[in-house]
Scaffold this motif. Sequence first.
Motif, mmCIF file in Angstrom:
data_model
loop_
_atom_site.group_PDB
_atom_site.id
_atom_site.type_symbol
_atom_site.label_atom_id
_atom_site.label_comp_id
_atom_site.label_asym_id
_atom_site.label_seq_id
_atom_site.Cartn_x
_atom_site.Cartn_y
_atom_site.Cartn_z
ATOM 1 N N GLY A 205 -15.647 1.469 -0.406
ATOM 2 C CA GLY A 205 -16.859 1.957 -1.051
ATOM 3 C C GLY A 205 -16.625 2.973 -2.151
ATOM 4 N N VAL A 206 -15.373 3.335 -2.389
ATOM 5 C CA VAL A 206 -15.078 4.298 -3.450
ATOM 6 C C VAL A 206 -14.963 3.534 -4.769
ATOM 7 N N GLU A 207 -16.011 3.570 -5.537
ATOM 8 C CA GLU A 207 -16.057 2.841 -6.815
ATOM 9 C C GLU A 207 -16.115 3.844 -7.949
ATOM 10 N N LEU A 208 -15.007 3.963 -8.654
ATOM 11 C CA LEU A 208 -14.916 4.904 -9.766
ATOM 12 C C LEU A 208 -14.226 4.229 -10.950
ATOM 13 N N PRO A 209 -14.549 4.653 -12.164
ATOM 14 C CA PRO A 209 -13.772 4.169 -13.316
ATOM 15 C C PRO A 209 -12.391 4.827 -13.289
ATOM 16 N N LEU A 210 -11.359 4.041 -13.022
ATOM 17 C CA LEU A 210 -10.011 4.570 -12.889
ATOM 18 C C LEU A 210 -9.099 3.948 -13.936
ATOM 19 N N GLY A 211 -8.034 4.646 -14.236
ATOM 20 C CA GLY A 211 -7.018 4.067 -15.100
ATOM 21 C C GLY A 211 -6.324 2.928 -14.397
ATOM 22 N N GLU A 212 -5.628 2.099 -15.155
ATOM 23 C CA GLU A 212 -4.997 0.904 -14.589
ATOM 24 C C GLU A 212 -4.000 1.243 -13.489
ATOM 25 N N GLU A 213 -3.187 2.268 -13.694
ATOM 26 C CA GLU A 213 -2.161 2.617 -12.711
ATOM 27 C C GLU A 213 -2.771 3.126 -11.417
ATOM 28 N N LEU A 214 -3.776 3.972 -11.516
ATOM 29 C CA LEU A 214 -4.406 4.522 -10.316
ATOM 30 C C LEU A 214 -5.184 3.437 -9.577
ATOM 31 N N GLU A 215 -5.845 2.578 -10.322
ATOM 32 C CA GLU A 215 -6.573 1.478 -9.702
ATOM 33 C C GLU A 215 -5.625 0.558 -8.936
ATOM 34 N N GLU A 216 -4.458 0.308 -9.507
ATOM 35 C CA GLU A 216 -3.454 -0.516 -8.834
ATOM 36 C C GLU A 216 -2.980 0.154 -7.558
ATOM 37 N N TRP A 217 -2.837 1.474 -7.578
ATOM 38 C CA TRP A 217 -2.440 2.209 -6.373
ATOM 39 C C TRP A 217 -3.474 2.036 -5.258
ATOM 40 N N VAL A 218 -4.753 2.163 -5.605
ATOM 41 C CA VAL A 218 -5.815 2.019 -4.604
ATOM 42 C C VAL A 218 -5.803 0.615 -4.006
ATOM 43 N N TRP A 219 -5.752 -0.406 -4.860
ATOM 44 C CA TRP A 219 -5.829 -1.778 -4.369
ATOM 45 C C TRP A 219 -4.591 -2.176 -3.574
ATOM 46 N N SER A 220 -3.421 -1.763 -4.032
ATOM 47 C CA SER A 220 -2.197 -2.119 -3.304
ATOM 48 C C SER A 220 -2.135 -1.409 -1.958
ATOM 49 N N ALA A 221 -2.592 -0.140 -1.921
ATOM 50 C CA ALA A 221 -2.620 0.594 -0.657
ATOM 51 C C ALA A 221 -3.623 -0.038 0.302
ATOM 52 N N ARG A 222 -4.754 -0.470 -0.206
ATOM 53 C CA ARG A 222 -5.775 -1.113 0.628
ATOM 54 C C ARG A 222 -5.216 -2.382 1.277
ATOM 55 N N GLU A 223 -4.505 -3.177 0.465
ATOM 56 C CA GLU A 223 -3.917 -4.407 0.997
ATOM 57 C C GLU A 223 -2.797 -4.095 1.986
ATOM 58 N N ARG A 224 -1.970 -3.117 1.669
ATOM 59 C CA ARG A 224 -0.834 -2.776 2.529
ATOM 60 C C ARG A 224 -1.304 -2.290 3.894
ATOM 61 N N VAL A 225 -2.321 -1.451 3.919
ATOM 62 C CA VAL A 225 -2.831 -0.936 5.190
ATOM 63 C C VAL A 225 -3.397 -2.077 6.035
ATOM 64 N N ALA A 226 -4.155 -2.965 5.416
ATOM 65 C CA ALA A 226 -4.715 -4.101 6.153
ATOM 66 C C ALA A 226 -3.610 -4.970 6.742
ATOM 67 N N LEU A 227 -2.529 -5.173 5.991
ATOM 68 C CA LEU A 227 -1.412 -5.981 6.478
ATOM 69 C C LEU A 227 -0.667 -5.269 7.607
ATOM 70 N N GLU A 228 -0.585 -3.946 7.539
ATOM 71 C CA GLU A 228 0.052 -3.189 8.617
ATOM 72 C C GLU A 228 -0.741 -3.343 9.912
ATOM 73 N N VAL A 229 -2.070 -3.283 9.799
ATOM 74 C CA VAL A 229 -2.924 -3.461 10.978
ATOM 75 C C VAL A 229 -2.732 -4.862 11.546
ATOM 76 N N HIS A 230 -2.789 -5.857 10.684
ATOM 77 C CA HIS A 230 -2.619 -7.236 11.148
ATOM 78 C C HIS A 230 -1.236 -7.415 11.783
ATOM 79 N N GLY A 231 -0.216 -6.813 11.183
ATOM 80 C CA GLY A 231 1.138 -6.959 11.704
ATOM 81 C C GLY A 231 1.274 -6.437 13.124
ATOM 82 N N ALA A 232 0.625 -5.322 13.435
ATOM 83 C CA ALA A 232 0.703 -4.766 14.781
ATOM 84 C C ALA A 232 -0.006 -5.676 15.786
ATOM 85 N N PHE A 233 -1.171 -6.202 15.392
ATOM 86 C CA PHE A 233 -1.887 -7.126 16.274
ATOM 87 C C PHE A 233 -1.078 -8.417 16.452
#
Length: 247
Positions: A106-134
């Motif tokens: 829900g955090v929607e902000l106008p971000l620079g390309e590098e910071l936006e990539e950090w948010v999206w990659s972290a979001r995907e990585r965390v979801a994969l970590e959760v799935h990996g444990a299950f």
Amino acid sequence: MLRVLGGLELEGHTFHRLKPLLLLAYLALEGPKARRHLAQLFWPRAQDPLNSLSVALNQLKPTGAIEGNEILRARVSTDLEALRQALREGHLEEARRLYRGTFLEGVELPLGEELEEWVWSARERVALEVHGAFASQARAFYLLGLPERGKALLDEAQALPGVGLALEGAGEEFHPHAAPDLSSQLTYIPFASSTTVYVSVSAIFSPQAVLGLDSNNPASFSAITDIALVHATNQYTQSGTGSITLP
């Protein structure tokens, strides 16, 4: 604590400005960073990025959450750190409680390309970590010849926020047929009794070193290795619990 799962909130404070809180989240998760680096990352299009950073730091100052001068560091922990600890230790119930939603949901902000990539990659990585444990615990159920329990756990994991999308993006999939059914090697039928089930599952799920496995070789600590050793010795020993003899 800074909550970054399912939103962005600093517990115990009424401060809700998203950009400064995002700055705090970045420092809490990435560690100390130089002031100039943060200014360029968070305000790449600003006429004076360092001034924009100073404004954000002044807004955060009453919270006492950031310290430093040229090198800035966060003074708060996050629920993501707690989640990762629960996942490492195989505590899925605690992981369910902590994973209230995707990273910075829900955090929607106008971000620079590098910071936006950090948010999206972290979001995907965390979801994969959760799935990996299950998936790891689901695989243990398949190894025990309990495919229904394994499938139920996988279905639950894939229904968690962001997991399905992350799996699509990463091209990952758990294949139950890749986990061999070792129940015949155990010389008993899983689910023969409640005692059998819980002892067997705890033997596989334990994060502790068991039966003198090589501590210098993390790869040796697997469900298959544990099952084979339990079968060979008819006994499983876990520190603090004594010996458990399987039927």
